[in-house]
Design an enzyme around this catalytic site. Structure first.
Site, PDB file in Angstrom:
ATOM      1  N   ARG A  17       0.784  -1.205  -0.074  1.00  0.00           N
ATOM      2  CA  ARG A  17      -0.132   0.093  -0.048  1.00  0.00           C
ATOM      3  C   ARG A  17       0.784   1.218   0.185  1.00  0.00           C
ATOM      4  NH1 ARG A  17       0.722  -2.883   4.070  1.00  0.00           N
ATOM      5  NH2 ARG A  17      -0.858  -4.188   3.432  1.00  0.00           N
ATOM      6  N   GLY A  83      11.158  -9.028   5.936  1.00  0.00           N
ATOM      7  CA  GLY A  83      12.624  -9.058   6.044  1.00  0.00           C
ATOM      8  C   GLY A  83      13.117 -10.219   5.159  1.00  0.00           C
ATOM      9  N   ASP A 237       9.476  -3.999   8.342  1.00  0.00           N
ATOM     10  CA  ASP A 237       8.000  -3.669   8.796  1.00  0.00           C
ATOM     11  C   ASP A 237       7.703  -3.908  10.171  1.00  0.00           C
ATOM     12  OD1 ASP A 237       7.914  -6.607   8.488  1.00  0.00           O
ATOM     13  OD2 ASP A 237       6.293  -6.627   7.008  1.00  0.00           O
TER      14      ASP A 237
END
Length: 489
Positions: A17, A83, A237
């Site tokens: 997104r 990752g 993230d």
């Protein structure tokens, strides 16, 4: 300047997104607006599970252009992703092949080689990172041993978020929080470990020294000609999600819930004791020199696969059916490595129940019940491990990320863990990404300051544990069910 506009590119293993944040520095209000959402999925290329990197880049650029076309002056851009995966480049900076996914089976049997040739305790002493068969260290070993012709073309290796930043700016960067997930960064020097890197067969010249979050990598020139800084955020993230977790105090743990579930706590020091090694605890890098002491849990991946295989689109209806079923009739260990990427997740779950002499879930609701109950019990088990490691119990658990919208799982988690659960924010990775950008723009002082902004702008839902619940009575019985081959050595 009263208003700041920052763009977060947040890529997950199943979707991506582009989000626009608007921050009012006078009133300390922060709002998010989704600009562009797109699918990210695996594809088969020459027998490997790969990422469609060109499609992802196209969608990132499309999202950024949409913002610019609205006439909004963007102050900065940040990119975070999952990752361990990486992109290879040649001397001209051009991509070499397609990036192979961590879910590909090329690393099968690689990790045991490292445990024999280097030693498990030595690897852990150097890296402080948990043993997962798909860590970058094992991916690189597989690359250099299985594809020497491809390896010979390589001049640089960039982790996923660094690759996209490079494509926008032309500048290479190796961001620290994501670099630590590779199991190749020395925990004492914050630089690549020579011994571990040499074992992979990769050259140290492929990598630059990892940089901590908060520096400007370079500029992206938008279609209107403006130069927009691209900031190295906490590009893993989960690192971004933890930044946005409104942890009240040192007695708070976090659970970043999505395709993966990452459960842990923040610490100013790493935990690399024999006890931590035995529990396969990881010490991933965080912002401001903090460590994310945590464990990986397979998470909602199991459910996502069942939904896809069964072509289920109405998740709320499925959860409602699931809630009506009795608890704990079917229990599995979600971290059993048989669930990493089976051909048929439904059949694999059923086989696991059958092999442990349990009833076998048949309906979709029964499969979901099995997954939710098992996850909640695993959360409780791991929270207990983490509390024992630090010698202090937790009083509160913060669940962030997309999975925090699952009220049933949140309540099961509270009941199993026996502590209060605070759910939210949903877009934690995006918010943490924005937080580092705002700090880089000198709009916020530090992570704790940003967490106050998050708490003031985003409502949290509280779940109180019920000690008399059925799942609470199964916590002690669950440990033996974990005696299967987990995601570790």
């Amino acid at each position: 300047m009263t208003f700041r506009h920052c763009v977060a590119v947040d890529l997950g293993a199943s979707s991506g997104r582009v989000m626009l944040a608007r921050y009012d520095s006078k009133h300390r209000t922060l709002t998010l607006r989704e600009i562009h959402r797109f699918v990210n999925c695996l594809q088969k290329t020459d027998g490997f599970d790969t990422w469609d990197i060109d499609s992802l880049e196209k969608d990132i650029r499309l999202g950024l252009k949409k913002v610019c076309n609205e006439g909004i002056l963007i102050d900065s851009i940040g990119i975070d992703t999952w990752g361990v995966d990486y992109v290879l480049l040649d001397k001209q900076g051009q991509r070499v092949g397609l990036p192979v996914s961590y879910r590909d089976n090329r690393t099968t049997g690689i990790m045991p080689q490292a445990l024999v040739q280097i030693g498990k305790s030595e690897i852990y002493r150097r890296s402080g990172i948990q043993f997962l068969p798909f860590n970058t260290i094992y991916q690189l070993r597989a690359l250099t041993k299985q594809q020497p012709e491809l390896t010979a073309q390589v001049a640089h290796a960039l982790l996923m978020p660094d690759y996209f930043s490079y494509r926008l700016t032309g500048e290479m960067n190796w961001e620290y929080t994501n670099a630590t997930t590779t199991q190749l960064v020395n925990i004492n020097t914050d630089d690549w470990d020579d011994t571990l890197l040499a074992w992979t067969g990769a050259k140290k010249s492929w990598f630059g020294r990892p940089s901590h979050p908060g520096n400007v990598i370079g500029d992206w020139i938008c279609p209107q000609g403006n130069r927009i800084p691209v900031v190295a955020v906490a590009s893993h993230d989960t690192a971004s999600a933890v930044i946005a977790s409104p942890l009240a105090n040192k007695h708070s743990a976090y659970l970043s819930s999505g395709t993966w579930s990452l459960m842990g706590f923040e610490s100013k020091k790493p935990y690399t004791t024999d006890e931590a090694l035995a529990a396969n605890i990881t010490n991933e890098g965080g912002a401001e020199g903090r460590y994310r002491v945590l464990k990986n849990i397979m998470g909602l991946w199991l459910l996502q696969r069942v939904l896809k295989e069964r072509r289920i689109t109405d998740l709320p209806a499925l959860i409602a059916q699931t809630e009506a079923l009795p608890a704990c009739r079917f229990l599995i260990n979600p971290n059993d490595d048989r669930f990493i990427n089976p051909d048929d997740m439904r059949a694999e779950i059923q086989a696991a129940c059958r092999e442990t002499d349990q009833p076998v879930p048949v309906s979709d609701a029964e499969l979901a019940r099995c997954i939710f109950d098992s996850l909640a019990l695993l959360y409780a088990d791991i929270l207990h491990e983490l509390a024992n490691l630090r010698g202090e119990k937790f009083t509160q658990l913060h669940i962030v990320g997309g999975g925090c919208q699952n009220a049933l799982l949140n309540q099961l988690c509270a009941d199993a863990c026996g502590i209060r659960v605070m759910a939210g924010p949903v877009e934690a990775s995006t918010l943490g990404n924005i937080g580092i950008q705002l700090m880089t723009l000198d709009e916020l002082n530090n992570v704790d300051d940003f967490r106050q902004v998050v708490s003031a702008n985003y409502d949290l839902t509280t779940y109180i544990p019920n000690p008399d619940s059925e799942i609470a009575r199964h916590v002690a019985q669950f440990q033996p069910k974990r005696q299967t081959k987990e995601l570790c050595a």
